[in-house]
Design a protein around this motif. Sequence first.
Motif, mmCIF file in Angstrom:
data_model
loop_
_atom_site.group_PDB
_atom_site.id
_atom_site.type_symbol
_atom_site.label_atom_id
_atom_site.label_comp_id
_atom_site.label_asym_id
_atom_site.label_seq_id
_atom_site.Cartn_x
_atom_site.Cartn_y
_atom_site.Cartn_z
ATOM 1 N N ALA A 1 -6.679 1.379 2.555
ATOM 2 C CA ALA A 1 -6.851 0.138 3.318
ATOM 3 C C ALA A 1 -5.492 -0.499 3.626
ATOM 4 O O ALA A 1 -5.248 -0.965 4.743
ATOM 5 C CB ALA A 1 -7.730 -0.827 2.530
ATOM 6 N N VAL A 2 -4.604 -0.503 2.628
ATOM 7 C CA VAL A 2 -3.272 -1.093 2.833
ATOM 8 C C VAL A 2 -2.505 -0.299 3.891
ATOM 9 O O VAL A 2 -1.867 -0.871 4.791
ATOM 10 C CB VAL A 2 -2.485 -1.121 1.503
ATOM 11 N N LEU A 3 -2.563 1.026 3.813
ATOM 12 C CA LEU A 3 -1.857 1.863 4.783
ATOM 13 C C LEU A 3 -2.435 1.684 6.187
ATOM 14 O O LEU A 3 -1.694 1.700 7.178
ATOM 15 C CB LEU A 3 -1.933 3.332 4.361
ATOM 16 N N PHE A 4 -3.753 1.504 6.287
ATOM 17 C CA PHE A 4 -4.371 1.267 7.599
ATOM 18 C C PHE A 4 -3.855 -0.039 8.209
ATOM 19 O O PHE A 4 -3.571 -0.104 9.408
ATOM 20 C CB PHE A 4 -5.893 1.221 7.462
ATOM 21 N N ILE A 5 -3.727 -1.061 7.373
ATOM 22 C CA ILE A 5 -3.216 -2.352 7.872
ATOM 23 C C ILE A 5 -1.799 -2.191 8.421
ATOM 24 O O ILE A 5 -1.456 -2.732 9.467
ATOM 25 C CB ILE A 5 -3.250 -3.402 6.737
ATOM 26 N N ALA B 1 1.443 -2.197 14.347
ATOM 27 C CA ALA B 1 2.178 -1.939 15.596
ATOM 28 C C ALA B 1 1.339 -2.323 16.799
ATOM 29 O O ALA B 1 1.845 -2.915 17.773
ATOM 30 C CB ALA B 1 2.580 -0.473 15.677
ATOM 31 N N VAL B 2 0.043 -1.989 16.781
ATOM 32 C CA VAL B 2 -0.833 -2.325 17.905
ATOM 33 C C VAL B 2 -0.948 -3.842 18.040
ATOM 34 O O VAL B 2 -0.876 -4.394 19.146
ATOM 35 C CB VAL B 2 -2.230 -1.700 17.691
ATOM 36 N N VAL C 1 6.478 -1.324 6.115
ATOM 37 C CA VAL C 1 5.449 -1.272 7.156
ATOM 38 C C VAL C 1 5.529 0.053 7.921
ATOM 39 O O VAL C 1 4.512 0.719 8.159
ATOM 40 C CB VAL C 1 5.614 -2.464 8.137
ATOM 41 N N GLY C 2 6.746 0.457 8.288
ATOM 42 C CA GLY C 2 6.917 1.686 9.063
ATOM 43 C C GLY C 2 6.527 2.927 8.287
ATOM 44 O O GLY C 2 5.825 3.808 8.803
ATOM 45 N N ILE D 1 11.435 3.778 12.738
ATOM 46 C CA ILE D 1 11.101 4.174 11.362
ATOM 47 C C ILE D 1 9.771 4.931 11.325
ATOM 48 O O ILE D 1 9.639 5.948 10.635
ATOM 49 C CB ILE D 1 11.051 2.919 10.461
ATOM 50 N N ILE D 2 8.791 4.473 12.094
ATOM 51 C CA ILE D 2 7.491 5.157 12.105
ATOM 52 C C ILE D 2 7.652 6.590 12.624
ATOM 53 O O ILE D 2 7.153 7.546 12.018
ATOM 54 C CB ILE D 2 6.481 4.370 12.980
ATOM 55 N N ARG D 3 8.346 6.728 13.743
ATOM 56 C CA ARG D 3 8.478 8.054 14.367
ATOM 57 C C ARG D 3 9.253 9.032 13.474
ATOM 58 O O ARG D 3 8.867 10.194 13.305
ATOM 59 C CB ARG D 3 9.167 7.923 15.731
#
Length: 651
Positions: A27-31, A36-37, A450-451, A519-521
């Motif tokens: 759940a935390v990772l989904f948040i 980003a959206v 977050v990333g 960072i996400i990419r």
Amino acid sequence: MSSIIRSAGTYGGTGRFKNLSETSIRAVLFITAIFAVLTVFFILVFLLKDAVPAFHTINLFEFLFGGVWNPTGSNPSYGTMPLWVGTILVTIGAMVIATPLGIGSAVYLSEIAPLKVKKIAKPVIELLAGIPSVVYGFFGLVVLTNWIRITFDVPSGECWLAGSILLGVMALPTIISVSEDAISAVPSSYKHGSLGLGATHWQTISKVLIPASISGITAAVILGMGRAIGETMAVLMVTGNAGIIPDPITNILSPVRTLAGTLGIEMGEVAVNSEHYYALFGVAVLLLAITLIVNIGARNILKKLNSSSSGTNTKKHNILKKCLSNVNINKNQIQSVFFVVSVILVILLFGISTAIAYCAVVAAAYILHNRLSPSASQKIAFILLYLSIAVVLLVLAIILYDIVSKGLPALSWEFLTQSPRDLGREGGIFPAIVGTLYLVAGSIIFALPVGVGAAVYLVEYTKESRLTAIIRSGVDLLNGTPSIVFGLFGFAFLVIYLNLGVCLLVGQITLGLMILPTIIRTTEEALKSVPQSVRHGSLALGATKWQTIRKVVLPPAFPGIITGTILSIGRAAGETAPIMFTAVVFSTKYLPSSEFDPVMALPYHLYILSTNIPGARTNQYGTALVLVGFVVIIYLIAIALRNHYQKSIKW
């Protein structure tokens, strides 16, 4: 690999606790992934919220197609046509310069360069991407505009041509990197098949490899175009900023003003909630819409390229056969379209007589080309490719030599450890160095968890679905958003709406949002590089999903995550536009005592020194050298880490 998997077997726990823990972590990772959206959504909402009131008093048609932008006149005018025409003209000029140099350099690096040369040249070109835009603007203001003024004997060198040259140089790393990846991704059997049929190396490049990678090369040009459209500081410093359409339109020595430049110049001085204020947010929406269209187009092309590439293993021979059989048709079609478009552009930009001369040169080249032997054609083509990479490296060398040679005399213990005096003409830049470090540290603390969390969710917890497509689209759109738009969002939402004021905390959050996509990419790519067999081995030993990620997947992906973080630090340290309305002041003797104090920062200090303080040339170069040195060291660390772990990690 076995030691990594063995470490997964050390975990235990009750089944209910494990399930609760797994669900909570997911759940935390989904948040974090959906963040980003939501950020893209909030940026659009707050820009539109402040843009819509402008159209209560300004006609939309007049706003888009009006010929005068004069918001401070006795009868204010808000026609943005000179602004978006200026943006398009500067971008076209930049692409005319960057496209042939970028593609030529990419072909050289992927097909001609010896391995040792490639290992040196590619990181050097990547350094071009690391130089802050305000340093490009400073170099353009001091060196390039003077060269144009003397060469063309005009009163001022701040013009369309200066903006195009500077943006062309800034777009080069993107075009070279993406094009080189696309050409290198063409299956080697294509090349071997062509050479086996007796084609020369150049015939193989021009008739097989480039047509096969044309989608990736097109995407590279479009991404470079997106980079040019959204750039603020560099064009603001060298284009003259006159809100006029060049007369004639082909006058490349005329001053122009761009959409992003207008935001950078006027946003800091406008009264909040005035008609002018709302109109500037309308300009921001227009700029964001243009860049989003460009980036969505590039994303769709790359998506089509990837889907085509995924089928190459099963249909490889058929595709090669089709490619080779249709290559003449594709080549002729591409050449015809390119020729017609180029003639139209030459007519529009330089008139009929120049277009006739251009056609004569093309015709002579065509006749000469048909009479040349394949080996002679290859020699000429390779010479042009060598010239392309030489020009790119020469430009980098000139910029670095100018900054280093004139910046070194300014460096001293006093310059690095004292506060500025006499409006920055004397004293040092210590508060700016510390302020930059504060901004970078805060943005990383905000963006890194977050990333990384978003990337872990996308790679480890989801399969390709509509939800992941939406999240990835949000990340891509966030990545393509101009930095000045982040600055406006931070100003509208954090400074005004949440009433936080211009302070360190707002700058850290704004920069954090800007580097989040990087960072996400990079984390996604690092996680994908871990083989699936490692995960399967850990799960077979009884480890849970999260235990497998934490103990087996993240450790080998850690170097890639660190590399992405370091690249983000470099970008955050060099950006000016996101912090100029949200966090910084030009000069202060004191360091911030809390998160709610404004700070000095090296990029903004250099911008004001260069454009508003006469007689500060030594300290301008000194500040530019410290900023470039800071960012270059960060990029060199990232490149060294990448090379080290590419050698050390074996699966």
